[in-house]
Scaffold this motif. Structure first.
Motif, PDB file in Angstrom:
ATOM      1  N   ASP A 128      72.930  81.995  14.681  1.00 57.03           N
ATOM      2  CA  ASP A 128      71.986  80.649  14.313  1.00 57.03           C
ATOM      3  C   ASP A 128      72.478  79.322  15.440  1.00 57.03           C
ATOM      4  O   ASP A 128      73.234  79.325  15.551  1.00 57.03           O
ATOM      5  N   TRP A 132      69.848  74.396  12.689  1.00 60.99           N
ATOM      6  CA  TRP A 132      69.295  75.463  12.019  1.00 60.99           C
ATOM      7  C   TRP A 132      68.650  75.516  11.222  1.00 60.99           C
ATOM      8  O   TRP A 132      67.630  75.425   9.668  1.00 60.99           O
ATOM      9  N   MET A 154      66.466  69.340  17.859  1.00 60.32           N
ATOM     10  CA  MET A 154      67.413  70.874  18.497  1.00 60.32           C
ATOM     11  C   MET A 154      67.403  71.305  19.768  1.00 60.32           C
ATOM     12  O   MET A 154      67.446  71.418  20.308  1.00 60.32           O
TER      13      MET A 154
END
Length: 280
Positions: A128, A132, A154
């Motif tokens: 991940d 996340w 992100m």
């Protein structure tokens, strides 16, 4: 810059057309709209007929309920505004759409430039990524502003919002507007079958890959796959750039695209040289 509306099935797509020369169609990322190309469209239009459009459900384009195909929408834009094959520049989701069109209707595509490439049917197994868990929590919350904020941080490798604050703010605004519209309508994209990942051996046209060194691992692995599997591919890795190089380094990306397109559309190199002389 002229605004044109293209009908594709049950939706009207907002398009902008500027410049003359060999046609280039810009297909934006899934967390932006056509505004992500603001920094490069004028540079490309000095040499090329440059077309950018809002994907269905983004920017000014409609999102009727029901099933739809981004690939068919892109084909409609090319048929309506070009009338023949075009050079495609796709970012993230836009790269997946462009590559899907290249394997389903190759007669419509002259070349591909894929920025932060995504390939249908290819999902590298990775741990991940950072943020996340926060992203999943934002999805569950249903708060569009919160989700757009986390997605922007992100994808831009900017967890604390200090690396590229101006770009982060612009992406957050575009993403939040699209998310709000998409959550209000039940619409589902139809994937191509088989996916492009199973048909890469069919891609014989010139391809440029542009990859940010700060992009997520699955994107960099996808670029590795494309670089290994495609027959006519050039890869450029940009240092200190994440998933949206056209927003983070527009001048550099414009130069890369112009050089690439000059190689695949030889007449454009003369036009570019002439325009450079005019500018002096």
């Amino acid at each position: 810059m002229a605004t044109r509306w293209v009908r594709s099935a049950d939706a009207e797509l907002a398009c902008e057309v500027t410049g003359d020369g060999s046609p280039v169609v810009l297909v934006h990322a899934g967390i932006t709209d056509a505004g992500m190309w603001d920094g490069i469209v004028g540079l490309l239009a000095r040499v090329h007929r440059t077309i950018r459009y809002d994907l269905r459900g983004f920017g000014r384009s409609e999102l009727p309920p029901g099933d739809f195909s981004h690939v068919e929408d892109l084909a409609a834009v090319i048929h309506d505004l070009v009338g023949g094959p075009a050079n495609l520049v796709g970012a993230s989701l836009g790269s997946r759409i462009a590559l899907d069109l290249a394997v389903t209707e190759p007669s419509l595509v002259s070349s591909l430039a894929l920025l932060g490439p995504v390939v249908s049917g290819v999902e590298p197994e990775i741990d991940d990524p950072p943020l996340w868990d926060e992203l999943l929590a934002a999805h569950r919350s249903g708060e569009v502003g919160r989700l757009a904020e986390v997605e922007a941080r992100m994808w831009l490798a900017d967890p604390d919002g200090t690396r590229v604050p101006a770009v982060l703010d612009r992406v957050r605004q575009m993403d939040a507007a699209a998310l709000a519209r998409q959550r209000a309508v039940v619409a589902r994209e139809r994937p191509i079958d088989p996916p492009a990942g199973d048909r890469l051996n069919q891609v014989a046209l010139p391809v440029l890959l542009v990859v940010g060194s700060l992009d997520l691992e699955d994107i960099r692995l996808t670029a590795d796959l494309l670089a290994a599997r495609l027959s006519r591919v050039e890869r450029v890795d940009l240092p200190d750039v994440a998933h949206l190089p056209a927003l983070e380094a527009p001048d550099q990306v414009a130069d890369l695209l112009l050089d690439f397109l000059a190689g695949v559309t030889p007449s454009s190199s003369h036009r570019r040289q002439d325009r450079a002389t005019d500018d002096r």
